[in-house]
Design an enzyme around this catalytic site. Structure first.
Site, PDB file in Angstrom:
ATOM      1  N   ALA A  23      34.749   1.901  23.463  1.00 17.41           N
ATOM      2  CA  ALA A  23      35.947   1.692  23.586  1.00 17.41           C
ATOM      3  C   ALA A  23      36.294   0.236  23.880  1.00 17.41           C
ATOM      4  CB  ALA A  23      36.851   2.679  24.380  1.00 17.41           C
ATOM      5  N   CYS A 105      33.334  10.729  28.705  1.00 15.68           N
ATOM      6  CA  CYS A 105      33.782   9.515  29.133  1.00 15.68           C
ATOM      7  C   CYS A 105      34.642   9.848  30.839  1.00 15.68           C
ATOM      8  CB  CYS A 105      35.156   9.400  28.381  1.00 15.68           C
ATOM      9  SG  CYS A 105      36.137   7.889  29.144  1.00 15.68           S
TER      10      CYS A 105
END
Ligand code: FMN
Length: 328
Positions: A23, A105
């Site tokens: 990300a 995550c």
């Protein structure tokens, strides 16, 4: 032999070096650049299922791709099977080659939304997510996990069993717990254990920063492939280095001129993609990887932090190159 083709369901990859979803980093121009070095597949940045469900036009930007940006992995994060399916159906016919579910995550915001590593506590939900996606696509469905929530609840084998029963085509393991975030060391022993039991490809991830690490990961775990993440940010030439070393060749580190050439291509790619000022600002976070260890880079970096046009950036870099030639 370390490098070999790998089959993920119906998808045939030419080798087994994967570029992780990152990300804030694996945007389109950056992926294209990493790909040129020979990686088997690259992933787009993780995409929020709720983002696609509620503000499609904004979130779908992360799926921008070109015909030569392939094979492409798309990774979704979400809290449950129904919400992930709803999001997936909106992008189902986009150009990508596999769909991956983020079960690792550990960022607070993601955990709060019951997504990412939160799913490690719900193997039954992982089963539902993989099953429902398998029922709705012919593309390979994969998952990326951590070893467990914390040291008291290491459950990667339980998650693997659920995913396998649901029809997962590949599993990537980053063998840290959610509680560790990025601290401590990745426990590669977990990858070895998973590989011993797995009938689907196992991709080892975690702490591969050099070609030596990559070789060691293969040797110690017998994994089917490796996935590179922070190592690439630190060293944008890592893929070519790993491939050369795993092929038994001598690898010569790129010289300053070569580094600068790739650096400028990368920066220009970002500028063309998101506009001049945004692109220059965005590039700042990649800069360190290109010139790490070169003298007087700190001063150059400070200068680049003031610059907002590509032309100025190019001049500053060329000036640095000249200075270095004359002084070292
Ligand atoms: C800046 C950053 C962004 C990341 N974004 C994602 C992501 O979008 N999806 C994901 O599954 N993992 C993501 N990760 C985790 C990495 O893919 C990888 O699993 C982790 O960094 C361990 O590998 P490494 O030790 O080689 O960095 C991210 C990590 C970093 C540092």
């Amino acid at each position: 032999m370390y490098l070999k083709p790998i089959k993920i369901g119906s998808l045939q990859l030419k080798s087994n070096i994967f570029i992780a979803p990152l990300a804030g980093y694996t945007n389109l121009p950056t992926r294209l650049l990493y790909r040129t070095q020979g990686a088997a597949i690259a992933y787009a940045e993780m995409i929020s299922a709720e983002g696609l469900n509620y503000s499609f036009n904004k979130s779908v930007k992360l799926l921008d791709s070109y015909s030569y940006d392939e094979p492409l992995g798309v990774q979704l994060f979400g809290a449950n099977a129904q919400r992930i399916l709803l999001a997936f159906l909106k992008i189902k016919d986009f150009k990508f080659d596999l769909v991956d579910i983020n079960c690792g995550c550990s960022v607070k915001k993601i955990i709060k939304s019951d997504s990412g590593a939160s799913l490690l506590r719900k193997p039954e939900e992982i089963y539902k997510i993989i099953s429902i996606l398998k029922q709705n696509t012919d593309k390979p469905v994969t998952l990326k996990i951590r070893s467990g929530w914390d040291n008291q609840s290491i459950n990667f084998m339980e998650i693997f069993d659920s995913a396998l029963q649901a029809g997962a085509n590949l599993i990537t393991l980053h063998p840290r717990t959610k509680s560790m975030l990025f601290g401590g060391k990745a426990n590669w022993e977990h990858i070895k254990i998973l590989k011993q039991k797995s009938s689907i490809p196992v991709i080892g991830n975690g702490d591969i920063f050099t070609a030596g690490d990559a070789k060691k990961m293969f040797d110690e775990t017998n994994c089917d492939g490796i996935m590179l993440a922070r190592g690439l940010i630190n060293n944008p030439f890592l893929v070519e280095e790993i491939i050369a070393i795993l092929e038994g060749k001598t690898y010569i580190q790129p010289c300053l001129e070569q580094r600068i050439q790739v650096l400028l291509t990368h920066c220009k790619g970002l500028v063309d993609y998101i506009g001049e000022q945004k692109g220059i600002i965005e590039f700042r976070k990649y800069f360190a990887g290109y010139l790490k260890g070169f003298p007087e880079v700190k001063r150059l970096r400070e200068k680049l932090n003031q610059i907002l046009s590509y032309k100025e950036l190019e001049s500053a870099i060329i000036e640095y190159e000249k200075f270095r030639k004359n002084n070292f």
